[in-house]
Design an enzyme around this catalytic site. Structure first.
Site, PDB file in Angstrom:
ATOM      1  N   LYS A  22       0.827  -1.215   0.000  1.00  0.00           N
ATOM      2  CA  LYS A  22       0.000   0.000   0.000  1.00  0.00           C
ATOM      3  C   LYS A  22       0.856   1.259   0.000  1.00  0.00           C
ATOM      4  CE  LYS A  22      -3.039   2.612   3.150  1.00  0.00           C
ATOM      5  NZ  LYS A  22      -2.067   3.578   3.703  1.00  0.00           N
ATOM      6  N   ASN A  23       1.830   1.326   0.898  1.00  0.00           N
ATOM      7  CA  ASN A  23       2.601   2.562   1.038  1.00  0.00           C
ATOM      8  C   ASN A  23       3.489   2.827  -0.172  1.00  0.00           C
ATOM      9  OD1 ASN A  23       1.422   3.082   3.506  1.00  0.00           O
ATOM     10  ND2 ASN A  23       3.076   2.176   4.704  1.00  0.00           N
ATOM     11  N   ARG A  97      -4.924  10.551   2.675  1.00  0.00           N
ATOM     12  CA  ARG A  97      -3.639  11.097   3.116  1.00  0.00           C
ATOM     13  C   ARG A  97      -2.609  11.101   1.982  1.00  0.00           C
ATOM     14  NH1 ARG A  97      -1.579  14.315   7.085  1.00  0.00           N
ATOM     15  NH2 ARG A  97       0.659  14.100   7.074  1.00  0.00           N
ATOM     16  N   ASP A 121      -5.767   8.245   8.585  1.00  0.00           N
ATOM     17  CA  ASP A 121      -5.977   7.718   9.929  1.00  0.00           C
ATOM     18  C   ASP A 121      -5.925   8.813  10.986  1.00  0.00           C
ATOM     19  OD1 ASP A 121      -6.274   5.085   9.194  1.00  0.00           O
ATOM     20  OD2 ASP A 121      -4.130   4.670   9.292  1.00  0.00           O
ATOM     21  N   MET A 342       6.147   7.799  17.366  1.00  0.00           N
ATOM     22  CA  MET A 342       5.871   8.699  16.247  1.00  0.00           C
ATOM     23  C   MET A 342       4.456   9.286  16.241  1.00  0.00           C
ATOM     24  SD  MET A 342       8.034   6.643  13.334  1.00  0.00           S
ATOM     25  CE  MET A 342       7.831   7.865  12.051  1.00  0.00           C
TER      26      MET A 342
END
Length: 435
Positions: A22-23, A97, A121, A342
């Site tokens: 996905k990323n 995003r 998210d 993070m």
């Protein structure tokens, strides 16, 4: 909104192949905007976030053709720049995003890039400063409409520059790289992200005619070129999904083989699961997880102190798998401190696990101590809501290991990142139904 009904407590067995990453997909798909020529991409996952980005590209004027499952061609020959200033674009861009990464390619090729404040998210602050500071270094002018939450950058011609990024942002690095490849002169990006998906993007851009060196390090040097050509690219398997299936196998005491995982690109993932006592065997390019009928034991540090598992930029452990690690630890022998550095809202889903009987102490928004049950006390089924992609899958794994039938609402969050997860899990014996 859809729901999953999950009957837990069943062992699974068989093989499962991870989807495309996905990323990586979100970066690679934006890169097609850099050339008017045709780009062919293989192993694209059929998930909500990727499909939303493809719809956004279509609205921009990109011609997209479906060749076969997971394979598409993209041609960004005639881009409709007027769409960028439309109300439709403001609505479409907010829902994803990854839409932020169209800005770099559009700025580089057309001299302007706009984006509404993107969604995604709800896991804490995810600022965009790194992206826009990089564009400004390359000579772009920045503007921000506070009323519409609308960002813009414009430049007649970008010029190469040296920059030290304030954080090793993956999307920030990708965006700046895509802008710099068509800038005039040399750009140096220090403190660049260097994860495999970013390496994949850089290698693809080089095949298109870019001149990027230092790939895989935290210093990228880019000599700008006048234009880029088409290419073909195959995406890596999704390392987050691979980690999810390792955790699923351990929690359900199942014997699973995860196929075609691209072992050399997994980094710390096998190492961290082994620290939890999970057997992760390499068989060619597959991962074999035997049934952990006797459970698994968390390692301590060599001085006997409690293990801490925390996230860090690559080659550190990815933050996207800390939720999975936390769930898996609930049935381990021993205790572990999970430190999510993070994002400050990513651990708030643990209250659902506590409701299921897990022993977790939430110390603060970033840290949780997990005291494992060693399978002596099974998690109990419950009704819950998926807050984000990774927490949603973590709760799904917990439900598959729990006693009784659980219900998960808001499964659209899970669908954003996992392709046909219910049917793929049913194929290896999971009792899961969508309604």
């Amino acid at each position: 909104m859809g729901i999953f009904k999950i009957e837990g407590g069943h062992q699974l067995k068989g093989k499962i192949q991870p989807q495309g990453a996905k990323n990586e997909a979100l970066q690679i798909l934006c890169a097609v905007l850099l050339t008017p020529e045709k780009v062919t991409i293989h192993n694209i996952p059929d998930i909500v976030d990727v499909n939303k980005l493809m719809d956004l590209l279509r609205n921009l004027g990109v011609i997209i053709e479906h060749i076969e499952q997971g394979t598409y061609t993209f041609q960004a020959e005639n881009i409709d720049l007027k769409y960028l200033e439309s109300e439709a674009f403001k609505e479409d861009g907010r829902g994803l995003r990854g839409s932020i990464m169209i800005v770099g390619p559009l700025l580089a090729r057309f001299g302007k890039g706009y984006i509404p404040k993107p969604g995604g998210d709800k896991i804490g602050r995810r600022r965009l400063d790194t992206h826009f500071e990089g564009f400004i270094k390359l000579g772009a002018k920045f503007r921000y409409n506070r009323e519409d939450y609308f960002y813009g950058v414009e430049s007649k011609k970008l010029k190469g520059a040296y920059m030290l990024l304030d954080e090793a942002s993956v999307t920030g690095t990708a965006n700046i790289v895509m802008a710099a490849v068509l800038a005039e002169g040399k750009s140096t990006i220090y403190n660049a992200a260097c994860e495999p998906y970013l390496q994949q993007l850089c290698n693809m851009l080089n095949r298109m005619g870019a001149k990027i060196s230092g790939i895989g390090s935290n210093m990228l040097i880019i000599d700008g070129v006048d234009n880029l050509k088409g290419t073909s690219h195959t995406m890596l398997p999704d390392m987050i999904e691979i980690g999810s299936w390792i955790g699923l196998a351990a929690m359900t005491k199942s014997e699973l083989t995860i196929t075609n995982v691209s072992w050399d690109d997994l980094g710390q993932i096998p190492v961290v699961f082994r620290k939890l006592g999970i057997t992760v065997e390499r068989k060619g390019d597959d991962i074999y997880i035997p049934a952990h009928t006797d459970g698994y034991e968390i390692q301590n540090y060599i001085d006997g102190s409690i293990l801490t598992i925390s996230d860090a930029p690559w080659p550190g452990f990815t933050p996207d798998l800390l939720s999975i690690i936390l769930v898996v630890a609930t049935q381990a022998r021993g205790s572990v401190l999970i430190h999510q550095k993070m994002f400050e809202s990513r651990l708030f889903f643990v209250d659902k696990l506590i409701d299921m009987g897990a022993k977790i102490i939430l110390c603060d928004p970033h840290r949780a101590v997990v005291i494992g049950h060693d399978f002596k006390s099974q998690l109990k089924a419950t009704t819950m809501t998926s807050p984000d992609i990774r927490a949603g899958v973590s709760l799904l794994i917990a439900a598959l290991s729990a006693k009784g039938t659980s219900t998960i609402h808001n499964i659209e969050q899970i669908d954003r990142g996992y392709e046909n997860i219910d049917t793929r899990l049913q194929a290896i014996g999971a009792k899961i139904n969508r309604s």
